[in-house]
Design a protein around this motif. Structure first.
Motif, PDB file in Angstrom:
ATOM      1  N   SER A  30       0.835  -1.192   0.000  1.00 46.74           N
ATOM      2  CA  SER A  30       0.000   0.000   0.000  1.00 46.74           C
ATOM      3  C   SER A  30       0.871   1.243   0.000  1.00 46.74           C
ATOM      4  O   SER A  30       2.033   1.209   0.347  1.00 46.74           O
ATOM      5  N   THR A  31       0.246   2.324  -0.412  1.00 45.39           N
ATOM      6  CA  THR A  31       0.885   3.628  -0.392  1.00 45.39           C
ATOM      7  C   THR A  31       0.111   4.480   0.598  1.00 45.39           C
ATOM      8  O   THR A  31      -1.096   4.317   0.749  1.00 45.39           O
ATOM      9  N   SER A  32       0.807   5.379   1.272  1.00 43.78           N
ATOM     10  CA  SER A  32       0.113   6.217   2.252  1.00 43.78           C
ATOM     11  C   SER A  32       0.562   7.661   2.137  1.00 43.78           C
ATOM     12  O   SER A  32       1.640   7.953   1.633  1.00 43.78           O
ATOM     13  N   TRP A  33      -0.303   8.551   2.599  1.00 48.69           N
ATOM     14  CA  TRP A  33      -0.042   9.981   2.603  1.00 48.69           C
ATOM     15  C   TRP A  33      -0.468  10.546   3.942  1.00 48.69           C
ATOM     16  O   TRP A  33      -1.479  10.133   4.508  1.00 48.69           O
ATOM     17  N   ARG A  34       0.279  11.513   4.433  1.00 48.55           N
ATOM     18  CA  ARG A  34      -0.147  12.274   5.605  1.00 48.55           C
ATOM     19  C   ARG A  34      -0.805  13.545   5.089  1.00 48.55           C
ATOM     20  O   ARG A  34      -0.281  14.197   4.184  1.00 48.55           O
ATOM     21  N   CYS A  35      -1.957  13.878   5.652  1.00 53.03           N
ATOM     22  CA  CYS A  35      -2.685  15.051   5.175  1.00 53.03           C
ATOM     23  C   CYS A  35      -3.617  15.565   6.268  1.00 53.03           C
ATOM     24  O   CYS A  35      -3.661  15.017   7.367  1.00 53.03           O
ATOM     25  N   THR A  36      -4.336  16.616   5.936  1.00 57.08           N
ATOM     26  CA  THR A  36      -5.371  17.146   6.820  1.00 57.08           C
ATOM     27  C   THR A  36      -6.698  17.022   6.094  1.00 57.08           C
ATOM     28  O   THR A  36      -6.846  17.522   4.977  1.00 57.08           O
ATOM     29  N   LEU A  37      -7.636  16.302   6.709  1.00 53.08           N
ATOM     30  CA  LEU A  37      -8.972  16.139   6.158  1.00 53.08           C
ATOM     31  C   LEU A  37      -9.984  16.631   7.177  1.00 53.08           C
ATOM     32  O   LEU A  37      -9.982  16.174   8.325  1.00 53.08           O
ATOM     33  N   ALA A  42      -4.419  13.315   9.467  1.00 54.66           N
ATOM     34  CA  ALA A  42      -4.798  11.961   9.072  1.00 54.66           C
ATOM     35  C   ALA A  42      -3.708  11.310   8.228  1.00 54.66           C
ATOM     36  O   ALA A  42      -2.826  11.977   7.682  1.00 54.66           O
ATOM     37  N   PHE A  43      -3.805   9.992   8.145  1.00 51.83           N
ATOM     38  CA  PHE A  43      -3.047   9.190   7.197  1.00 51.83           C
ATOM     39  C   PHE A  43      -4.052   8.543   6.274  1.00 51.83           C
ATOM     40  O   PHE A  43      -5.080   8.034   6.718  1.00 51.83           O
ATOM     41  N   VAL A  44      -3.757   8.570   4.980  1.00 52.09           N
ATOM     42  CA  VAL A  44      -4.605   7.909   3.997  1.00 52.09           C
ATOM     43  C   VAL A  44      -3.803   6.764   3.400  1.00 52.09           C
ATOM     44  O   VAL A  44      -2.692   6.965   2.917  1.00 52.09           O
ATOM     45  N   PHE A  45      -4.365   5.560   3.475  1.00 52.17           N
ATOM     46  CA  PHE A  45      -3.729   4.381   2.902  1.00 52.17           C
ATOM     47  C   PHE A  45      -4.510   3.955   1.670  1.00 52.17           C
ATOM     48  O   PHE A  45      -5.724   3.803   1.727  1.00 52.17           O
ATOM     49  N   GLN A  46      -3.800   3.764   0.576  1.00 54.09           N
ATOM     50  CA  GLN A  46      -4.417   3.299  -0.664  1.00 54.09           C
ATOM     51  C   GLN A  46      -4.204   1.793  -0.765  1.00 54.09           C
ATOM     52  O   GLN A  46      -3.068   1.326  -0.701  1.00 54.09           O
ATOM     53  N   ASP A  94       0.746  11.292  16.720  1.00 54.65           N
ATOM     54  CA  ASP A  94       2.111  11.794  16.753  1.00 54.65           C
ATOM     55  C   ASP A  94       2.981  10.909  17.632  1.00 54.65           C
ATOM     56  O   ASP A  94       2.550  10.447  18.680  1.00 54.65           O
ATOM     57  N   GLY A  95       4.191  10.654  17.189  1.00 52.30           N
ATOM     58  CA  GLY A  95       5.130   9.841  17.969  1.00 52.30           C
ATOM     59  C   GLY A  95       5.814   8.821  17.071  1.00 52.30           C
ATOM     60  O   GLY A  95       5.510   8.697  15.892  1.00 52.30           O
ATOM     61  N   ALA A  96       6.722   8.110  17.647  1.00 56.08           N
ATOM     62  CA  ALA A  96       7.485   7.116  16.890  1.00 56.08           C
ATOM     63  C   ALA A  96       6.626   5.902  16.576  1.00 56.08           C
ATOM     64  O   ALA A  96       5.763   5.518  17.358  1.00 56.08           O
ATOM     65  N   ASN A  97       6.882   5.305  15.424  1.00 53.26           N
ATOM     66  CA  ASN A  97       6.195   4.057  15.126  1.00 53.26           C
ATOM     67  C   ASN A  97       6.940   2.904  15.788  1.00 53.26           C
ATOM     68  O   ASN A  97       8.061   3.070  16.283  1.00 53.26           O
ATOM     69  N   LEU A  98       6.339   1.745  15.813  1.00 50.14           N
ATOM     70  CA  LEU A  98       6.919   0.606  16.523  1.00 50.14           C
ATOM     71  C   LEU A  98       8.301   0.238  15.978  1.00 50.14           C
ATOM     72  O   LEU A  98       9.220  -0.030  16.745  1.00 50.14           O
ATOM     73  N   ALA A  99       8.444   0.246  14.656  1.00 52.23           N
ATOM     74  CA  ALA A  99       9.741  -0.109  14.069  1.00 52.23           C
ATOM     75  C   ALA A  99      10.834   0.852  14.534  1.00 52.23           C
ATOM     76  O   ALA A  99      11.948   0.439  14.844  1.00 52.23           O
ATOM     77  N   ASP A 100      10.507   2.148  14.603  1.00 51.84           N
ATOM     78  CA  ASP A 100      11.488   3.132  15.067  1.00 51.84           C
ATOM     79  C   ASP A 100      11.829   2.927  16.536  1.00 51.84           C
ATOM     80  O   ASP A 100      12.944   3.193  16.971  1.00 51.84           O
ATOM     81  N   CYS A 101      10.845   2.477  17.318  1.00 56.93           N
ATOM     82  CA  CYS A 101      11.087   2.239  18.744  1.00 56.93           C
ATOM     83  C   CYS A 101      11.984   1.029  18.973  1.00 56.93           C
ATOM     84  O   CYS A 101      12.821   1.022  19.872  1.00 56.93           O
TER      85      CYS A 101
END
Length: 136
Positions: A30-37, A42-46, A94-101
């Motif tokens: 999937s592809t994702s975008w961070r945006c404001t809706l 929000a994050f939008v996942f295609q 907001d914050g680190a994702n699990l992989a980054d942690c």
């Protein structure tokens, strides 16, 4: 909530800005975008749909999913259909994702979760979230 695809397209600058990959490998599904809706981060996942989905089925699924509330799960704000693609809109946390942690690519010997006890707590929280999803 059903979003119009044009609203998602507009908030992502026609799917060009803030594009993110859902994984660090090129095999991402999937592809994702961070945006404001609608004034929400929000994050939008295609996602490409494996089977055809119609609007009533999507609305029913969203109705069921939106009833779930768990501290280990991010909130699904809504979705949109466009051809064979489904766009899932999630709240941005907001914050680190699990992989980054768990591992830092810039310094492999460093981790935010320095003890196995912390890692087990994360695994337990994830397991509780999955259990909640399957039994709600």
């Amino acid at each position: 909530m059903i979003y119009d695809t044009s609203e998602i397209s507009s908030s992502t600058n026609n799917f060009l800005s803030h594009r993110l990959s859902s994984s660090s490998t090129s095999t991402s599904t999937s592809t994702s975008w961070r945006c404001t809706l609608r004034d929400k981060d929000a994050f939008v996942f295609q996602r490409k749909s494996r089977t055809p989905i119609d609007l009533p089925d999507l609305q029913q699924s969203l109705s069921l999913i939106s009833r779930s509330h768990h501290t280990s799960l991010i909130k699904l704000l809504g979705a949109s259909l466009s051809g064979s693609y489904v766009y899932l809109v999630y709240e941005f946390v907001d914050g680190a994702n699990l992989a980054d942690c768990l591992r830092n690519p810039n310094n492999p010997s460093f981790t935010v979760l320095s003890s196995w006890l912390s890692r087990l707590q994360i695994a337990t929280d994830l397991a509780h979230g999955l259990d909640y999803i399957h039994h709600c």
